[in-house]
Design an enzyme around this catalytic site. Structure first.
Site, PDB file in Angstrom:
ATOM      1  N   GLY A  78       0.810  -1.213   0.000  1.00  0.00           N
ATOM      2  CA  GLY A  78       0.000   0.000   0.000  1.00  0.00           C
ATOM      3  C   GLY A  78       0.842   1.261   0.000  1.00  0.00           C
ATOM      4  N   ARG A 142       1.075  -5.851  -4.916  1.00  0.00           N
ATOM      5  CA  ARG A 142       1.149  -6.748  -3.762  1.00  0.00           C
ATOM      6  C   ARG A 142       1.624  -8.157  -4.113  1.00  0.00           C
ATOM      7  NH1 ARG A 142      -0.889  -4.342   0.731  1.00  0.00           N
ATOM      8  NH2 ARG A 142      -2.242  -2.531   0.444  1.00  0.00           N
ATOM      9  N   ASP A 173       6.041  -7.516   5.594  1.00  0.00           N
ATOM     10  CA  ASP A 173       6.022  -8.668   4.688  1.00  0.00           C
ATOM     11  C   ASP A 173       6.951  -8.448   3.493  1.00  0.00           C
ATOM     12  OD1 ASP A 173       4.311 -10.192   6.193  1.00  0.00           O
ATOM     13  OD2 ASP A 173       2.507  -9.580   5.115  1.00  0.00           O
ATOM     14  N   LYS A 199       8.492   1.004   5.175  1.00  0.00           N
ATOM     15  CA  LYS A 199       7.309   1.768   4.787  1.00  0.00           C
ATOM     16  C   LYS A 199       6.059   1.148   5.375  1.00  0.00           C
ATOM     17  CE  LYS A 199       4.690   0.219   2.319  1.00  0.00           C
ATOM     18  NZ  LYS A 199       3.649  -0.479   1.556  1.00  0.00           N
ATOM     19  N   THR A 200       5.210   1.928   6.009  1.00  0.00           N
ATOM     20  CA  THR A 200       3.825   1.579   6.306  1.00  0.00           C
ATOM     21  C   THR A 200       3.227   2.674   7.158  1.00  0.00           C
ATOM     22  OG1 THR A 200       2.283   0.087   7.419  1.00  0.00           O
ATOM     23  CG2 THR A 200       4.516   0.086   8.249  1.00  0.00           C
ATOM     24  N   ASP A 202       0.761   2.229   8.967  1.00  0.00           N
ATOM     25  CA  ASP A 202       0.238   1.583  10.175  1.00  0.00           C
ATOM     26  C   ASP A 202       1.180   1.719  11.363  1.00  0.00           C
ATOM     27  OD1 ASP A 202      -1.898   0.854   8.670  1.00  0.00           O
ATOM     28  OD2 ASP A 202      -1.471  -1.294   8.646  1.00  0.00           O
TER      29      ASP A 202
END
Length: 550
Positions: A78, A142, A173, A199-200, A202
């Site tokens: 994402g 993805r 992941d 990167k994220t 979240d």
């Protein structure tokens, strides 16, 4: 290109670098490392990339000419604000190593590597994307790099392009897969290095050496602006409770950070709910009690923040979802039978195929939520949590509880709801100054790791609560972050997710304040991200980081 006035000004912004990276640089190796858990198993799986030392870059190396390096870059998963600046940092870094160096972008994520779809990223292309949000420079995807045939296809194009290295920009992941790829190429002595970047939005890719993942700062500032706007509206209209679901399936970092920034009346933290084994009824009772007490003070309004993945942390719901995932797994006889039924018969059929406890929970849910739990599964066979309107589930259950309290004479107020889900709004915003600087430094550091021949490392920039010139750049072996977890019935090496630490300073501070925020109206209105002005307005890191380093 037609661009806004802000984009024109942001294009001129020169991201700040750590002082140690501005001139000649030398690499300093630290202590050997080991994985966070399951050391024996991880070492056996990664014999060529396990136990490597931490590395840091310091000023003072010989400013000598070096051979050009060719690098391929992949955006995986994402979107997160700042990805374009990571790529800009890689580009500028390899060009400083040698102006003949080349950067290639693989299109559409890891699948572009496998399918040999790429573009050379020139200065003309790079300059259009500096300090911009999104991943549209090359696109993302993805596709998981897990199979040897994928690794071999990637090696084919790497050899054709004479690549020295691949840089994979992704979450836990994606970086796990990058580490597997690095081990495979090392084992084959392929001559292709693999470097990762964290990167994220979240915020669950973090540890001692990775203080935060990029994009988290910008995304939480965007969400907090929106929450602040809603709080101002709530305090003006004084007639609605706003239930706001926030991105963050596996961890509640976004919810916690936004709460620290805006001081809403209710913030649910999934990790606390799991720790205390709270039921849906417990959560609803807690929320209803706050609504009732505020109503008793004449305040029939408020704001509640709800993590996207909340229901998977509620023990009874976790059990229910696991049963539903088995019952409705793609290709099973029960899934085929379910799809043959009329829609009006499906919920009763599902309830009849669950254990008694799960059936009771399922039947207690509003019909719309129960239906959402039976929708098509994601590619991994799991319920698509982002499609479940958890905010509406809680809103409807709180309304039912308050209705019962009113009949019992325990609630005399009014309760009207408005529902929101903030997700995609934050993923592609123009990066904050912090993320613009941090991402550029991560990319630049990745270029130096490539030039030093490193593989299986993640780019690391630390000391992030200090001014950018005092940041510490280096690399951390990805195997250091790994443990073994069960995935699809098999034990696999994965980067350990970082959940909200209930004994950590940010959560403890939140707990010390949430009672005041619940019953008072102590809203903070952060406003939009500021790109121009004093550093204490424009360049501040997250509240989470400030509290962690306090």
């Amino acid at each position: 290109m037609n661009i806004s006035a802000l984009q024109k000004e942001r294009a001129k912004y020169q991201p700040k670098l750590p002082q140690s990276l501005k001139g000649a640089v030398k690499l300093v190796e630290g202590a050997k490392t080991e994985s966070v858990a399951d050391q024996k198993e991880i070492e056996e799986l990664f014999p060529n990339t396990y136990g490597m030392p931490l590395v840091a870059f310091e000023a003072g190396g010989a400013d000598e000419s070096r051979e050009p390096v060719n690098v391929g870059v992949i955006l995986s998963g994402g979107q997160a604000p700042g990805g374009h600046n990571v790529i800009s940092g890689i580009f500028d870094g390899i060009k400083k190593i040698n102006p003949e160096s080349k950067l290639y972008g693989f299109l559409g994520g890891p699948g572009g590597l496998v399918d040999h779809k790429y573009v050379e990223l020139t200065s003309a292309i790079i300059d259009e994307y500096r300090n911009t949000g999104g991943f549209d420079i090359i696109g993302s995807g993805r596709t998981k790099l897990e199979e040897e045939w994928q690794f071999d296809k990637g090696l084919e194009i790497a050899k054709d392009l004479k690549l020295n290295a691949l840089v994979i920009i992704g979450g836990d992941d994606s970086n796990t897969n990058a580490c597997v790829l690095a081990e495979y190429y090392s084992q084959k002595n392929a001559g292709v290095q693999v470097i990762g970047c964290p990167k994220t939005i979240d915020g669950d890719l973090k540890n001692e050496m990775i203080e935060t993942s990029f994009g988290f700062d910008t995304a939480t500032k965007v969400y907090s602006e929106l929450i602040g706007n809603i709080q101002r509206d709530a305090n003006s209209a004084k007639k609605y409770w706003h239930f706001i679901k926030l991105m963050g399936r596996s961890a509640s970092h976004i919810g916690l950070e936004c709460a620290l920034k805006t001081q809403p009346n209710i913030t649910l933290i999934s990790e606390e709910i799991a720790e205390k084994k709270q039921t849906l009824s417990d959560i609803v009772n807690y929320m209803a009690a706050i609504v009732a007490r505020r109503a008793g003070n004449g305040e029939n309004f408020g704001v509640a923040l709800i993590p996207e993945g909340l229901i998977e942390f509620v023990p009874e719901m976790k059990k229910l979802i696991a049963e539903l995932n088995d019952l409705l797994a793609e290709g099973t006889d029960t899934e085929k039978e379910f799809k043959m039924l009329r829609k009006s018969h499906r919920l009763d059929w599902v309830a009849s195929h669950l254990c008694e406890d799960s059936a009771n929970v399922f039947k207690s849910l509003p019909a719309g939520i129960a239906t959402q739990l039976t929708l098509d599964r994601d590619p991994h066979g799991n319920v698509q949590v982002s499609l479940i309107e958890t905010e509406k589930l809680l809103g409807e259950m709180v309304a039912e509880k308050l209705s019962a309290m009113k009949k019992a004479g325990e609630f005399a107020g009014k309760f009207s709801t408005q529902y929101h889900f903030f997700g995609y709004e934050g993923r592609c915003a123009a990066p904050s100054n912090f993320d613009a600087d941090y991402c550029y430094s991560l990319g630049y550091t990745a270029s130096l790791l490539v030039s030093e021949g490193k593989t299986g490392y993640m780019s690391s920039v630390r000391n992030l609560t200090a001014p950018a010139e005092k940041w510490i750049a280096g690399g951390v072996p990805v195997t250091m972050m790994m443990n073994m977890e069960k995935r699809h019935g098999h034990m696999k090496p994965v980067i350990q997710k970082a959940l909200v630490e209930l004994d950590g300073k940010p959560f403890k501070y939140f707990v010390s304040k949430r009672g005041e925020w619940a019953y008072g109206t102590q809203y903070i209105y952060p406003g939009p991200i500021q790109y121009f002005g004093p550093a204490d307005v424009c360049d501040q890191p997250t509240e989470t980081l400030n509290l962690e380093k306090a």
